[in-house]
Design an enzyme around this catalytic site. Structure first.
Site, short mmCIF file in Angstrom:
data_model
loop_
_atom_site.label_atom_id
_atom_site.label_comp_id
_atom_site.label_asym_id
_atom_site.label_seq_id
_atom_site.Cartn_x
_atom_site.Cartn_y
_atom_site.Cartn_z
N ASP A 165 0.84 -1.20 0.00
CA ASP A 165 0.00 0.00 0.00
C ASP A 165 0.88 1.25 0.00
O ASP A 165 1.87 1.33 0.75
CB ASP A 165 -0.89 -0.03 1.24
CG ASP A 165 -1.76 1.20 1.37
OD1 ASP A 165 -2.65 1.39 0.52
OD2 ASP A 165 -1.54 1.98 2.32
N GLU A 215 1.64 -0.53 -5.02
CA GLU A 215 0.72 0.56 -5.33
C GLU A 215 1.62 1.79 -5.49
O GLU A 215 2.08 2.34 -4.49
CB GLU A 215 -0.30 0.77 -4.21
CG GLU A 215 -1.29 1.87 -4.54
CD GLU A 215 -2.19 2.23 -3.38
OE1 GLU A 215 -3.36 2.58 -3.61
OE2 GLU A 215 -1.72 2.20 -2.22
#
Length: 729
Positions: A342, A378
């Site tokens: 993330d 990401e």
């Protein structure tokens, strides 16, 4: 109680069959107490007297799995200097393998008194916070082996443990929403039938609820609020939280592996749940605030590139050790197959700028364990210069946000989209080829947990996040969505049919693109969040997947689907529409699996490939009239149609034994115009073709009943539809 010196490594609580070794790092501490917690609320404190390289440690014979514990750290409380030690706060072990209980957000868990941030709060937090748990590391893995599915054969499925399983009609109530549900044959059977090879789980590291959300009657459903990087989240366990969550998670991984499905974790190493300077003192802040967090020039505050209040200090050797130890633990002890990071750009921020050669990536590159699993970034954060799609090191794959945006733009009819769409369809060589990466570096997706579901992408122009309680301030404002003529539910049969066709267009485009496709859970059933594009706090029917045969749950009035995928049918009903769409997804996944021309390991060359038996180029581009595309055709603002020839006889990469790969050839005809358009089958690239996909008629998909066409034929493609023709080798 006997207390032996113990060892500095491994950090955390390590049970060896006779007792437990405890080790914890803190450079700021003057003294640390290990507190064993008893069920009656009392505790036994043991000072960790042995210290080596700022690691305090002790071995306690007889301390068994299931024992709860925490730390009390004596040291300076000087926020202006970045020090926040306070022995009144019972701290979690950063290396705890399991955590028990919950945090209730009493004032005692904060280092200051409410409304007085410059004060020191000496209320005991123990009755109001979670506890670390000693776990039994032994587990019968049997003959478990990682599937090790090659990237070019991978189909990712992003899912939430609870959201995927909470409404499954074939699951016992006590298993719904848990790790045990992931191991249930009904869930695994659906994934295997769909053709999924890797389950990418949204955060399962132990997280805590946000105080603000709890006060508002909401929850942190997504779980991007980590406090324990080694501990499976305890509320996803059906059998208890005194270490049972570890066994249950391992059991789920073992069951998924037996079905050939990899397990990839969405991990949040960029920040923690302690938030900004007004956040609680749960773990890292009280142990050694300045060693774990990026502090601002005013050391009372935190540098925040994540939008959550803090960022971990990725140039600290102790933070880097924590992250690498955590990654290795999940691979070696929990048998997971990879990670999706993330806000991974934050991991590259050693100082201010994003540096892809930062220490973290150096460590991953040389690590013999972590470097061998799937690593997915990401590639952005909220800091300056944080959008880094295409800029990660060669070992990494990336969520390709440019793929998402371009595919959405094409099908909603944006002008001047064709040239970039061609790059996205063929693996985004403009992003990945320059540093030696291949098409598999691109994780292609149209939807994910963040944003509209696929159903809502074609049903809403605007976000509808009223239930989140933020007056519409949250969530992306520019979604590249199109409601097809009406906002939300509608009884108009034309709009419903168009929405169904657009849904199939997105699915087909995704599965026919080079790279690694990723589906978002429930999109195969047309899951709706009722226009909410930021359902992070909706732990309810808004977010849960509603399976065919279930109770319907979040269905909107007028939104049941017929067998053609449109809504509110006279024939059948919502379940028929869900099953029809799921069948379409299965057929497209199968088409991709059966034909290597859709999952090439190398980029197209745009010319005949040396060493193959075909004189035709490996790829060719045509206008709707069948003429080869020229520069003006690519740049025309109104051009929204395209034919792509994929030559199955000119695959450049060899097979696993060095053999030449020979496949059928395909023509992909894209009509993103609003109206019907005539396409001509190119005359020099094959005489006989068969229709295998027509998004305007989903029942013709790859079932052998597709129409036969020949070179030079003119075909009428419905507005906003995709036709796929196949020519056998």
């Amino acid at each position: 109680m006997q207390v032996w010196p113990g060892q500095t490594y491994p950090l955390g609580a390590t049970y060896d069959g006779a007792g437990t070794n405890f080790a914890v790092f803190s450079e700021a501490a003057q003294r640390i107490e290990l507190c064993l917690l008893h069920d009656d609320g009392s505790e036994t404190a043991v000072e960790l007297r042995e210290t080596d390289a700022f690691v305090r440690h002790a071995y306690l014979p007889g301390v068994m799995p299931g024992a709860r514990y925490g730390f009390r750290v004596h040291g300076p409380y000087e926020p202006s200097r970045g020090n926040r030690c306070n022995p009144a706060k019972l701290l979690l072990d950063p290396y705890a393998r399991a955590m028990s209980g919950r945090t209730d957000w009493d004032e005692a868990v904060y280092g200051y008194h409410f409304g007085q941030p410059d004060t020191r709060n000496d209320l005991d937090s123990a009755p109001h916070t979670m506890a670390s748990v000693v776990v039994n590391p032994y587990f019968d893995w049997g003959d478990d082996r990682p599937p090790r599915t090659a990237y070019h054969e991978t189909v990712l499925y992003e899912a939430h443990v609870k959201g995927l399983t909470m409404r499954h009609p074939d699951l016992p109530d006590e298993l719904r929403g848990t790790y045990a549900a992931l191991a249930h044959p009904a869930v695994i059977g659906h994934l295997t039938e769909l053709g999924i090879t890797a389950l990418e789980l949204m955060p399962v590291h132990q997280f805590v609820q946000d105080h603000r959300l709890v006060d508002a009657g909401l929850t942190n459903y997504w779980g991007y609020n980590t406090i324990g990087f080694f501990a499976p989240h305890n509320t996803y366990a059906s059998s208890g939280d005194r270490g049972q969550q570890v066994l249950e998670f391992k059991t789920a991984v073992r069951a998924l592996h037996r079905a050939g499905i990899e397990v990839i974790l969405d991990v949040v190493y960029n920040h923690t749940a302690e938030g900004n300077h007004l956040g609680p003192t749960l773990c890292f802040r009280g142990l050694d605030n300045a060693s774990y967090y990026r502090l601002a020039d005013d050391r009372r505050h935190y540098t925040d590139t994540t939008g959550t209040g803090n960022s971990l200090l990725m140039r600290s050797p102790h933070v880097l050790q924590l992250v690498m130890d955590s990654l290795r633990y999940w691979v070696q002890e929990m048998h997971v197959d990879g990670f999706r990071f993330d806000l991974a750009a934050t991991l590259a921020r050693q100082f201010h700028e994003v540096d892809r050669l930062s220490s973290f990536f150096d460590l991953v590159q040389q690590d013999p364990v972590v470097s061998q699993v799937k690593l997915i970034a990401e590639p952005w954060d909220v800091g300056e210069g944080g959008y880094q799609v295409g800029n990660f090191p060669p070992l990494w794959t990336e969520w390709n946000g440019k793929y998402r945006d371009t595919v959405r733009d094409l099908w909603r009819g944006e002008p001047r989209t064709l040239a970039e769409f061609a790059s996205r369809l063929t693996g985004s060589s403009d992003l990945y080829q320059g540093d030696g990466r291949r098409p598999i570096a691109s994780v292609n997706f149209v939807t994910c947990h963040d944003g509209f579901t696929l159903h809502d992408l074609v049903a809403y122009n605007d976000k509808h996040n009223e239930d989140n309680g933020e007056d519409g301030r949250d969530g992306e404002r520019f979604n590249r969505s199109w409601n097809c003529g009406a906002e939300g539910p509608t009884d108009d049969p034309g709009i419903r049919a168009l929405r169904a066709r657009q849904t199939r267009n997105f699915i087909a485009t995704l599965m026919l693109s080079q790279g690694v496709p990723m589906l978002s859970h429930g999109d195969e059933f047309g899951r709706t969040q009722r226009g909410n594009n930021n359902a992070y706090c909706q732990d309810n029917d808004v977010s849960w997947v509603h399976w065919p045969g279930g109770d319907g749950g979040a269905r909107e009035d007028g939104e049941a689907s017929d067998a053609d995928g449109s809504c509110d049918a006279a024939e059948g009903g919502e379940d028929d529409g869900k099953r029809e769409l799921a069948a379409f997804v299965r057929q497209l996944v199968r088409l991709r699996r059966d034909h290597p021309v859709f999952r090439r390991r190398r980029f197209f060359q745009g010319r005949p490939v040396e060493g193959t038996r075909d004189a035709l180029s490996d790829i060719a581009w045509f206008t709707a009239s069948g003429a080869e595309m020229g520069p003006c055709d690519w740049q025309s603002a109104h051009a929204k149609s395209l034919t792509v020839f994929l030559n199955g006889s000119s695959v450049s990469e060899p097979g696993p034994r060095g053999e030449q790969i020979v496949d059928d050839s395909f023509l992909l005809m894209f009509n993103a115009h609003a109206h019907e358009k005539e396409f001509t089958v190119p005359v020099h690239h094959g005489r006989q073709w068969r229709v295998v996909v027509d998004t305007a008629r989903p029942r013709t998909v790859a079932d052998g009943s597709g129409a036969r066409v020949k070179a030079g034929d003119r075909l009428a493609l419905s507005g906003r539809s995709l036709l796929v023709l196949q020519r056998p080798t």
